[in-house]
Design a protein around this motif. Structure first.
Motif, PDB file in Angstrom:
ATOM      1  N   VAL A  68      31.274  44.543  43.307  1.00  9.61           N
ATOM      2  CA  VAL A  68      32.636  45.064  43.208  1.00  9.61           C
ATOM      3  C   VAL A  68      33.078  45.648  44.533  1.00  9.61           C
ATOM      4  CG1 VAL A  68      34.116  46.712  42.010  1.00  9.61           C
ATOM      5  CG2 VAL A  68      32.396  45.440  40.726  1.00  9.61           C
ATOM      6  N   SER A  69      32.162  46.262  45.267  1.00  6.18           N
ATOM      7  CA  SER A  69      32.499  46.863  46.554  1.00  6.18           C
ATOM      8  C   SER A  69      32.889  45.820  47.612  1.00  6.18           C
ATOM      9  CB  SER A  69      31.321  47.703  47.075  1.00  6.18           C
ATOM     10  OG  SER A  69      30.185  46.892  47.276  1.00  6.18           O
ATOM     11  N   GLU A  70      32.513  44.563  47.408  1.00 10.34           N
ATOM     12  CA  GLU A  70      32.847  43.478  48.332  1.00 10.34           C
ATOM     13  C   GLU A  70      34.074  42.686  47.887  1.00 10.34           C
ATOM     14  OE1 GLU A  70      31.258  42.497  51.284  1.00 10.34           O
ATOM     15  OE2 GLU A  70      30.146  44.373  51.109  1.00 10.34           O
ATOM     16  N   ALA A  71      34.530  42.908  46.666  1.00 11.45           N
ATOM     17  CA  ALA A  71      35.667  42.162  46.131  1.00 11.45           C
ATOM     18  C   ALA A  71      36.978  42.683  46.691  1.00 11.45           C
ATOM     19  CB  ALA A  71      35.684  42.274  44.604  1.00 11.45           C
ATOM     20  N   ARG A  72      37.963  41.778  46.712  1.00 12.12           N
ATOM     21  CA  ARG A  72      39.314  42.220  47.101  1.00 12.12           C
ATOM     22  C   ARG A  72      40.192  42.205  45.863  1.00 12.12           C
ATOM     23  NH1 ARG A  72      43.446  38.538  47.715  1.00 12.12           N
ATOM     24  NH2 ARG A  72      42.615  36.445  47.528  1.00 12.12           N
ATOM     25  N   GLU A  73      41.101  43.167  45.819  1.00 12.83           N
ATOM     26  CA  GLU A  73      42.010  43.237  44.679  1.00 12.83           C
ATOM     27  C   GLU A  73      43.096  42.183  44.836  1.00 12.83           C
ATOM     28  OE1 GLU A  73      43.524  47.078  43.656  1.00 12.83           O
ATOM     29  OE2 GLU A  73      41.607  48.042  44.097  1.00 12.83           O
ATOM     30  N   ILE A  74      43.474  41.590  43.687  1.00 14.50           N
ATOM     31  CA  ILE A  74      44.552  40.605  43.704  1.00 14.50           C
ATOM     32  C   ILE A  74      45.675  41.049  42.791  1.00 14.50           C
ATOM     33  CG2 ILE A  74      43.130  38.638  44.342  1.00 14.50           C
ATOM     34  CD1 ILE A  74      43.014  37.894  41.390  1.00 14.50           C
TER      35      ILE A  74
ATOM     36  N   ASP B 157      40.098  26.996  48.772  1.00 16.05           N
ATOM     37  CA  ASP B 157      40.764  27.296  50.038  1.00 16.05           C
ATOM     38  C   ASP B 157      40.331  28.652  50.590  1.00 16.05           C
ATOM     39  OD1 ASP B 157      42.128  24.879  50.042  1.00 16.05           O
ATOM     40  OD2 ASP B 157      43.836  25.728  48.947  1.00 16.05           O
ATOM     41  N   ALA B 158      40.260  29.648  49.717  1.00 14.14           N
ATOM     42  CA  ALA B 158      39.908  31.000  50.146  1.00 14.14           C
ATOM     43  C   ALA B 158      38.401  31.258  50.086  1.00 14.14           C
ATOM     44  CB  ALA B 158      40.627  32.029  49.278  1.00 14.14           C
ATOM     45  N   GLN B 159      37.637  30.301  49.509  1.00 14.23           N
ATOM     46  CA  GLN B 159      36.196  30.480  49.303  1.00 14.23           C
ATOM     47  C   GLN B 159      35.926  31.784  48.545  1.00 14.23           C
ATOM     48  OE1 GLN B 159      33.232  28.379  50.141  1.00 14.23           O
ATOM     49  NE2 GLN B 159      35.029  27.191  49.630  1.00 14.23           N
ATOM     50  N   GLU B 160      36.522  31.855  47.350  1.00 12.79           N
ATOM     51  CA  GLU B 160      36.393  33.039  46.499  1.00 12.79           C
ATOM     52  C   GLU B 160      36.241  32.617  45.042  1.00 12.79           C
ATOM     53  OE1 GLU B 160      39.117  36.380  48.702  1.00 12.79           O
ATOM     54  OE2 GLU B 160      40.137  34.996  47.351  1.00 12.79           O
ATOM     55  N   LEU B 161      35.632  33.492  44.269  1.00  9.12           N
ATOM     56  CA  LEU B 161      35.628  33.381  42.820  1.00  9.12           C
ATOM     57  C   LEU B 161      36.600  34.436  42.307  1.00  9.12           C
ATOM     58  CD1 LEU B 161      31.848  32.924  42.004  1.00  9.12           C
ATOM     59  CD2 LEU B 161      33.623  31.185  42.124  1.00  9.12           C
ATOM     60  N   VAL B 162      37.555  34.006  41.505  1.00  7.64           N
ATOM     61  CA  VAL B 162      38.646  34.883  41.083  1.00  7.64           C
ATOM     62  C   VAL B 162      38.492  35.262  39.617  1.00  7.64           C
ATOM     63  CG1 VAL B 162      41.148  35.071  40.825  1.00  7.64           C
ATOM     64  CG2 VAL B 162      40.181  33.843  42.790  1.00  7.64           C
ATOM     65  N   SER B 163      38.576  36.563  39.376  1.00  4.95           N
ATOM     66  CA  SER B 163      38.600  37.095  38.016  1.00  4.95           C
ATOM     67  C   SER B 163      40.031  37.528  37.735  1.00  4.95           C
ATOM     68  CB  SER B 163      37.654  38.294  37.878  1.00  4.95           C
ATOM     69  OG  SER B 163      37.866  38.936  36.636  1.00  4.95           O
ATOM     70  N   LYS B 164      40.763  36.707  36.986  1.00  4.40           N
ATOM     71  CA  LYS B 164      42.155  37.054  36.676  1.00  4.40           C
ATOM     72  C   LYS B 164      42.218  38.287  35.779  1.00  4.40           C
ATOM     73  CE  LYS B 164      43.855  32.432  37.398  1.00  4.40           C
ATOM     74  NZ  LYS B 164      44.413  31.222  36.851  1.00  4.40           N
ATOM     75  N   SER B 165      41.269  38.389  34.833  1.00  7.27           N
ATOM     76  CA  SER B 165      41.284  39.531  33.921  1.00  7.27           C
ATOM     77  C   SER B 165      40.927  40.831  34.646  1.00  7.27           C
ATOM     78  CB  SER B 165      40.315  39.299  32.753  1.00  7.27           C
ATOM     79  OG  SER B 165      38.998  39.103  33.229  1.00  7.27           O
ATOM     80  N   GLY B 166      40.105  40.753  35.682  1.00 14.11           N
ATOM     81  CA  GLY B 166      39.709  41.937  36.436  1.00 14.11           C
ATOM     82  C   GLY B 166      40.580  42.205  37.641  1.00 14.11           C
ATOM     83  N   GLY B 167      41.414  41.223  38.009  1.00 15.52           N
ATOM     84  CA  GLY B 167      42.268  41.390  39.179  1.00 15.52           C
ATOM     85  C   GLY B 167      41.482  41.472  40.479  1.00 15.52           C
ATOM     86  N   LEU B 168      40.355  40.745  40.526  1.00 10.82           N
ATOM     87  CA  LEU B 168      39.480  40.795  41.698  1.00 10.82           C
ATOM     88  C   LEU B 168      39.133  39.391  42.176  1.00 10.82           C
ATOM     89  CD1 LEU B 168      36.966  43.500  40.431  1.00 10.82           C
ATOM     90  CD2 LEU B 168      38.735  43.834  42.165  1.00 10.82           C
ATOM     91  N   ALA B 169      38.884  39.281  43.476  1.00 14.18           N
ATOM     92  CA  ALA B 169      38.415  38.031  44.067  1.00 14.18           C
ATOM     93  C   ALA B 169      37.118  38.331  44.806  1.00 14.18           C
ATOM     94  CB  ALA B 169      39.463  37.470  45.010  1.00 14.18           C
ATOM     95  N   PHE B 170      36.058  37.627  44.425  1.00 10.93           N
ATOM     96  CA  PHE B 170      34.736  37.832  45.005  1.00 10.93           C
ATOM     97  C   PHE B 170      34.488  36.769  46.077  1.00 10.93           C
ATOM     98  CE2 PHE B 170      34.713  39.595  40.772  1.00 10.93           C
ATOM     99  CZ  PHE B 170      34.114  40.828  40.952  1.00 10.93           C
ATOM    100  N   PRO B 171      34.075  37.180  47.272  1.00 10.04           N
ATOM    101  CA  PRO B 171      33.885  36.213  48.358  1.00 10.04           C
ATOM    102  C   PRO B 171      32.660  35.326  48.150  1.00 10.04           C
ATOM    103  CG  PRO B 171      33.098  38.361  49.051  1.00 10.04           C
ATOM    104  CD  PRO B 171      33.730  38.545  47.687  1.00 10.04           C
ATOM    105  N   ILE B 172      32.730  34.141  48.730  1.00  5.26           N
ATOM    106  CA  ILE B 172      31.577  33.242  48.771  1.00  5.26           C
ATOM    107  C   ILE B 172      31.191  33.130  50.236  1.00  5.26           C
ATOM    108  CG2 ILE B 172      30.731  30.907  48.347  1.00  5.26           C
ATOM    109  CD1 ILE B 172      32.878  30.729  46.125  1.00  5.26           C
TER     110      ILE B 172
END
Length: 58
Positions: A52-58, A28-43
């Motif tokens: 990392v500079s393009e990722a959003r914190e979750i 839905d969000a077109q992202e790859l989510v790293s639960k352990s890192g608390g980051l979502a990387f866009p696709i």
């Protein structure tokens, strides 16, 4: 604007660049989510942006 699909087989080769942990695909969000890192990387255009500079914190 056409949506380019992400190849889920790519998940087998990709890991979080911060934790080296697994990623989950959020279609839905077109992202790859790293639960352990608390980051979502866009696709973008079907290509994961694993900076990392393009990722959003979750």
């Amino acid at each position: 604007m056409s949506e380019t699909r992400f190849d889920r087989r790519m998940l087998e080769a990709l890991v979080c660049p911060v934790t080296q942990g697994p990623l989950t695909y959020d279609a839905d969000a077109q992202e790859l989510v790293s639960k352990s890192g608390g980051l979502a990387f866009p696709i973008r255009d079907g290509i994961p942006v694993m900076l990392v500079s393009e990722a959003r914190e979750i």
